[in-house]
Motif scaffolding. Sequence first.
Motif, PDB file in Angstrom:
ATOM      1  N   ASN A   1       0.742  -1.427  -0.001  1.00  0.00           N
ATOM      2  CA  ASN A   1       0.033  -0.182   0.042  1.00  0.00           C
ATOM      3  C   ASN A   1       0.857   1.327   0.008  1.00  0.00           C
ATOM      4  OD1 ASN A   1      -2.567   1.112  -0.063  1.00  0.00           O
ATOM      5  ND2 ASN A   1      -2.698   1.457   2.149  1.00  0.00           N
TER       6      ASN A   1
ATOM      7  N   SER B   1      -2.490   7.314   0.643  1.00  0.00           N
ATOM      8  CA  SER B   1      -2.314   5.984   1.398  1.00  0.00           C
ATOM      9  C   SER B   1      -1.449   6.368   2.491  1.00  0.00           C
ATOM     10  CB  SER B   1      -1.782   4.864   0.423  1.00  0.00           C
ATOM     11  OG  SER B   1      -0.497   5.199  -0.162  1.00  0.00           O
TER      12      SER B   1
ATOM     13  N   SER C   1      -2.199   4.579   6.388  1.00  0.00           N
ATOM     14  CA  SER C   1      -1.319   3.352   6.822  1.00  0.00           C
ATOM     15  C   SER C   1      -1.261   3.489   8.398  1.00  0.00           C
ATOM     16  CB  SER C   1       0.100   3.372   6.251  1.00  0.00           C
ATOM     17  OG  SER C   1      -0.030   2.937   4.802  1.00  0.00           O
TER      18      SER C   1
ATOM     19  N   ASN D   1      -6.178   0.885   0.808  1.00  0.00           N
ATOM     20  CA  ASN D   1      -6.015   1.879  -0.158  1.00  0.00           C
ATOM     21  C   ASN D   1      -7.512   2.824  -0.346  1.00  0.00           C
ATOM     22  OD1 ASN D   1      -6.063   2.998  -3.210  1.00  0.00           O
ATOM     23  ND2 ASN D   1      -4.017   2.492  -2.556  1.00  0.00           N
TER      24      ASN D   1
END
Length: 339
Positions: free
Chosen positions: A88, A112, A116, A178
């Motif tokens: 990702n 992204s 995360s 995502n």
Amino acid sequence: MDRTADKVSGARGRRRALAAAAACVAGVAGVALPGAALAQQPWPARPITLIVPFPPGGPTDLVARVLAQQVGHQLGQTVVVDNRPGANGNIGNALVAKAAPDGYTVLYNTSSIALSPSLYKKMSYDVGKDLMPVALTAVVPLGLVVNPKLPVNTVQEFVRHARERSGQLSYGSAGNGNVTHLAAFQVVQHYQIEASHVPYKGSAPADVDLVAGQIDFMTDTINSVAPFIKEGRLKLLAVSSARRLPNFPDAPTLAESGMSGFEAGAWQGVMVPAKTPAAIVQRLNQELMRALKDPGVVEKLQLQGAEGLGSTPEEYGSYIRSEIKRWAAVVRSTGVALD
């Protein structure tokens, strides 16, 4: 007279000692000068590597290459795009976070990076501590697209079709957590649809499978799916922007289609390793702002359905922090947690 001679002799000795010390310092300084001159070399003195943490040909890569070419032209140095996909975006993000803070390794990140921290139990870098924001560059709206074999032409028809085949449809994404995954999840959740999620390593391979009918639908960046839409290999049912897109004026927004107030996009920006000199950060910011105003760049981004933005480093840092908070609740609702 003897005492006077002694004083004169002593003074001469001290002067000789001081002169010798000064010569020594000068000699050391002379040795150090080349290093100091090297440290003060104007940036950039050699090619710059722009890390794109997603595959070639994907939506992030497309915009990154437009900006890399223009910024390189402005700086008089080559900006080399280096694709480092996976996790990702975190493989490329971590690579830059650990790179030398000299302005020669730069990250072209996406939204992204704000997802995360909520997705991953462990990360090898800290977004807030190991990376420094430079500029918010662009945002690319998402499109709700389906394989042409599905007998639907509107969001309402799609919802009815999906409900009639509860649990039988599948949707792709550019990766777990995502924005393409989270936006589709919100569509599925809002319309109470049962469908399976299939994560890919980037939009490009997901698009290929969607066109081939291996998956049924997806919310993907408009610049990634636009060629397939124009060729009739995908159907565009709606867009995620607040307003309809000039390139696809007949496609309603998801907000118009029943998701009141919904808006989402894959935003992009540039970051560098923490402790990169402020002068380099400011210069890079200035060149990016200049590039985003270039008529040729504006035209290329518009053709992709991307909107050029721009910001100061401080504004971009504030925006990243706000996005981390915004998406944390959505990530929790998906139940996705990654190692």
